[in-house]
Write an enzyme that holds these catalytic residues in place. Sequence first.
Site, PDB file in Angstrom:
ATOM      1  CG  ASP A 102       4.777  -8.915  -2.454  1.00  0.00           C
ATOM      2  OD1 ASP A 102       4.861  -7.796  -2.491  1.00  0.00           O
ATOM      3  OD2 ASP A 102       3.441  -9.186  -3.358  1.00  0.00           O
ATOM      4  CE1 TYR A 151      -0.183  -3.099  -1.482  1.00  0.00           C
ATOM      5  CE2 TYR A 151       0.475  -1.307  -0.031  1.00  0.00           C
ATOM      6  CZ  TYR A 151       0.482  -2.683  -0.468  1.00  0.00           C
ATOM      7  OH  TYR A 151       1.514  -3.361   0.122  1.00  0.00           O
ATOM      8  CE1 TYR A 232      -1.790  -6.657  -0.768  1.00  0.00           C
ATOM      9  CE2 TYR A 232      -2.310  -7.851  -2.713  1.00  0.00           C
ATOM     10  CZ  TYR A 232      -1.379  -7.263  -2.052  1.00  0.00           C
ATOM     11  OH  TYR A 232      -0.246  -6.911  -2.634  1.00  0.00           O
ATOM     12  CG  HIS A 297       8.313  -4.514  -3.670  1.00  0.00           C
ATOM     13  ND1 HIS A 297       8.362  -4.701  -2.314  1.00  0.00           N
ATOM     14  CD2 HIS A 297       7.331  -5.258  -4.315  1.00  0.00           C
ATOM     15  CE1 HIS A 297       7.216  -5.737  -2.197  1.00  0.00           C
ATOM     16  NE2 HIS A 297       6.801  -5.829  -3.346  1.00  0.00           N
TER      17      HIS A 297
END
Length: 318
Positions: A102, A151, A232, A297
């Site tokens: 991830d 998202y 992010y 995931h």
Amino acid sequence: MEKIQHSNIRVNGINMHVAQISNSGPPILFLHGFPELWYTWRHQMLHLSAAGYRTIAPDLRGYGGTDAPTSASEYTVFHIVGDLVCLLDALGIDQVFLVAHDWGAIIAWNFCLLRPDRIKALVNMSVVFSPRNPVRKPIESMRKMFGNDYYICRFQPPGEAEEEFARVDTALVIKKFLTSRNPGLLCVPKEVGFGGNPNAKIALPSWLSEEDVDYFANAFKRTGFTGGLNYYRAMDLNWELTAAWTGEQIKVPVKFMVGDLDLTYNTPGVKDYIHKGGFKKHVPFLQELVIMEGVAHFINQEKPQEVSEHIHDFIKKF
């Protein structure tokens, strides 16, 4: 789990919490993603230490027991890779096997770009290497391709996602993330919110216990989610700062693993990129590609034994 030792190490101006199983074998550095901690690697640490490796899993900057600077500008790939190089130096380690998932995978790709001399080989999971687009910032690209409810776009305004997460119990947030098996685009309209229904009941799969959920939830109750979300929020800044690496390839030996139900694998364009030559072009030393059927995931937690064996089968070659 009692074999795992915990310490706090000063690196790059912050205090980092590090979990380790120490021995004299070759070192493996594990990098977790969002919303996770060192704990996501608990199974692999035990398996690979039993096989003779020294296993090291930090809480990355912004997570768990590691310091969390407030500004998103302090979460660039240069900060995170810098933390990890300083960690290796503090531990007296020259080179490591790198294993990541991830956001940890994104950091791992950048680690290999910036300091390939410190990496023997990489086992990366879920997130492919994405070469830098020389003309358009990543958030702009995502808004254009996937819309404002995607998202990652929704994570951009400071405090907004945090407020939505806070509307429900933290354990429920963790359960929603870890148990999701929807391979489609993750789009969350504001009227729905990231918290969703606060009364939702989620049955846990066999690979995830209430104790596991509590470990993650207790940490995020204490720290909040801002540290993880700042990764992010630094994506466009990363784009600006990494211009000098445009077109650079990943030049370490790589094994890549992903589940066929992973939302990253099912993002438009990714399957073609992986299977029609694009990925291999940018990662020329890609030696093994594993697509795990029926796996979502959080691959290293869902299939701990298989993932541990895949890691060992690859790194024992070196």
